[in-house]
Design a protein around this motif. Structure first.
Motif, PDB file in Angstrom:
ATOM      1  N   ASP A 137     -36.940 -48.606  32.490  1.00  0.00           N
ATOM      2  CA  ASP A 137     -35.991 -49.757  32.807  1.00  0.00           C
ATOM      3  C   ASP A 137     -34.592 -49.366  32.331  1.00  0.00           C
ATOM      4  O   ASP A 137     -33.474 -50.220  32.841  1.00  0.00           O
ATOM      5  N   ALA A 138     -34.083 -48.201  31.488  1.00  0.00           N
ATOM      6  CA  ALA A 138     -33.020 -48.054  31.161  1.00  0.00           C
ATOM      7  C   ALA A 138     -32.005 -47.731  32.217  1.00  0.00           C
ATOM      8  O   ALA A 138     -30.843 -47.932  32.640  1.00  0.00           O
ATOM      9  N   PHE A 139     -32.775 -46.929  33.345  1.00  0.00           N
ATOM     10  CA  PHE A 139     -31.870 -46.556  34.590  1.00  0.00           C
ATOM     11  C   PHE A 139     -31.436 -47.791  35.350  1.00  0.00           C
ATOM     12  O   PHE A 139     -30.337 -47.454  35.694  1.00  0.00           O
ATOM     13  N   THR A 140     -32.063 -48.499  35.373  1.00  0.00           N
ATOM     14  CA  THR A 140     -31.875 -49.753  36.319  1.00  0.00           C
ATOM     15  C   THR A 140     -30.823 -50.659  35.462  1.00  0.00           C
ATOM     16  O   THR A 140     -29.938 -51.188  35.964  1.00  0.00           O
ATOM     17  N   ALA A 141     -31.087 -50.749  34.214  1.00  0.00           N
ATOM     18  CA  ALA A 141     -30.188 -51.663  33.295  1.00  0.00           C
ATOM     19  C   ALA A 141     -28.913 -50.937  33.429  1.00  0.00           C
ATOM     20  O   ALA A 141     -27.730 -51.581  33.301  1.00  0.00           O
ATOM     21  N   ALA A 142     -28.649 -49.582  33.345  1.00  0.00           N
ATOM     22  CA  ALA A 142     -27.291 -48.943  33.430  1.00  0.00           C
ATOM     23  C   ALA A 142     -26.951 -48.810  34.701  1.00  0.00           C
ATOM     24  O   ALA A 142     -25.857 -48.338  34.966  1.00  0.00           O
ATOM     25  N   ASP A 143     -27.549 -49.554  35.687  1.00  0.00           N
ATOM     26  CA  ASP A 143     -27.058 -49.562  37.009  1.00  0.00           C
ATOM     27  C   ASP A 143     -26.850 -48.127  37.657  1.00  0.00           C
ATOM     28  O   ASP A 143     -25.851 -47.864  38.341  1.00  0.00           O
ATOM     29  N   LYS A 144     -28.077 -47.358  37.508  1.00  0.00           N
ATOM     30  CA  LYS A 144     -28.166 -45.881  37.936  1.00  0.00           C
ATOM     31  C   LYS A 144     -29.246 -45.955  39.017  1.00  0.00           C
ATOM     32  O   LYS A 144     -30.114 -46.860  39.051  1.00  0.00           O
ATOM     33  N   LEU A 145     -29.456 -45.011  39.693  1.00  0.00           N
ATOM     34  CA  LEU A 145     -30.507 -44.491  40.558  1.00  0.00           C
ATOM     35  C   LEU A 145     -31.974 -44.680  39.234  1.00  0.00           C
ATOM     36  O   LEU A 145     -31.782 -44.657  38.203  1.00  0.00           O
ATOM     37  N   THR A 146     -33.079 -44.609  40.138  1.00  0.00           N
ATOM     38  CA  THR A 146     -34.300 -44.920  39.273  1.00  0.00           C
ATOM     39  C   THR A 146     -34.684 -43.642  38.504  1.00  0.00           C
ATOM     40  O   THR A 146     -34.198 -42.428  38.964  1.00  0.00           O
ATOM     41  N   LYS A 147     -35.580 -43.635  37.455  1.00  0.00           N
ATOM     42  CA  LYS A 147     -36.042 -42.711  36.819  1.00  0.00           C
ATOM     43  C   LYS A 147     -36.646 -41.736  37.795  1.00  0.00           C
ATOM     44  O   LYS A 147     -36.416 -40.526  37.542  1.00  0.00           O
ATOM     45  N   PRO A 148     -37.583 -42.008  38.577  1.00  0.00           N
ATOM     46  CA  PRO A 148     -38.164 -40.946  39.533  1.00  0.00           C
ATOM     47  C   PRO A 148     -37.101 -40.130  40.285  1.00  0.00           C
ATOM     48  O   PRO A 148     -37.490 -38.949  40.691  1.00  0.00           O
ATOM     49  N   ALA A 149     -35.884 -40.968  40.708  1.00  0.00           N
ATOM     50  CA  ALA A 149     -34.974 -40.118  41.585  1.00  0.00           C
ATOM     51  C   ALA A 149     -34.319 -39.146  40.850  1.00  0.00           C
ATOM     52  O   ALA A 149     -33.965 -37.994  40.948  1.00  0.00           O
ATOM     53  N   TRP A 150     -33.994 -39.375  39.529  1.00  0.00           N
ATOM     54  CA  TRP A 150     -33.055 -38.730  38.668  1.00  0.00           C
ATOM     55  C   TRP A 150     -34.193 -37.532  38.152  1.00  0.00           C
ATOM     56  O   TRP A 150     -33.706 -36.293  37.903  1.00  0.00           O
ATOM     57  N   LEU A 151     -35.441 -37.737  37.953  1.00  0.00           N
ATOM     58  CA  LEU A 151     -36.490 -36.721  37.682  1.00  0.00           C
ATOM     59  C   LEU A 151     -36.540 -35.622  38.748  1.00  0.00           C
ATOM     60  O   LEU A 151     -36.392 -34.468  38.667  1.00  0.00           O
ATOM     61  N   ALA A 152     -36.581 -36.181  40.030  1.00  0.00           N
ATOM     62  CA  ALA A 152     -36.354 -35.360  41.167  1.00  0.00           C
ATOM     63  C   ALA A 152     -35.123 -34.494  41.279  1.00  0.00           C
ATOM     64  O   ALA A 152     -35.056 -33.389  41.499  1.00  0.00           O
ATOM     65  N   ILE A 153     -34.032 -35.148  41.022  1.00  0.00           N
ATOM     66  CA  ILE A 153     -32.633 -34.571  41.135  1.00  0.00           C
ATOM     67  C   ILE A 153     -32.581 -33.447  39.934  1.00  0.00           C
ATOM     68  O   ILE A 153     -32.311 -32.269  40.404  1.00  0.00           O
TER      69      ILE A 153
END
Length: 98
Positions: A36-52
């Motif tokens: 939920d921190a990723f969406t609260a920080a207005d960034k891509l989702t956690k799975p997206a950043w895990l993939a990147i």
């Protein structure tokens, strides 16, 4: 004088070698952060950043300095974007350093 002609190669090799632990650090931080921190920080989702960060790390590990330089530099840039842009926002949203 011959050392000067190879200096750029040594610098690129050092960036490649030092980039792997940086990529691992970015991936581990993404794994440990709350989704939920990723969406609260207005960034891509956690799975997206895990993939990147995961793909960036794999590319760093598999592509050596030399003809594959473009690929590992792109992977390193992805890791650095996470560490410079996303990580500070996540720390702020999650209430400071952990």
């Amino acid at each position: 004088m011959a050392l000067l002609f190879n200096l750029d190669g040594y610098i690129m090799l050092a960036c490649w070698v030092l980039g792997m632990p940086v990529g691992l650090w970015a991936f581990v931080h993404a794994v440990r952060s709350r989704p939920d921190a990723f969406t609260a920080a207005d960034k891509l989702t956690k799975p997206a950043w895990l993939a990147i960060t995961g793909v960036g790390l794999v590319v760093l590990v598999l592509c050596e300095a030399g003809p594959m330089t473009l690929f590992w530099v792109a992977g390193l840039i992805a890791e650095l974007v996470y560490l410079i842009d996303v990580r500070p926002s996540l720390i702020e949203v999650q209430g400071g350093r952990r």
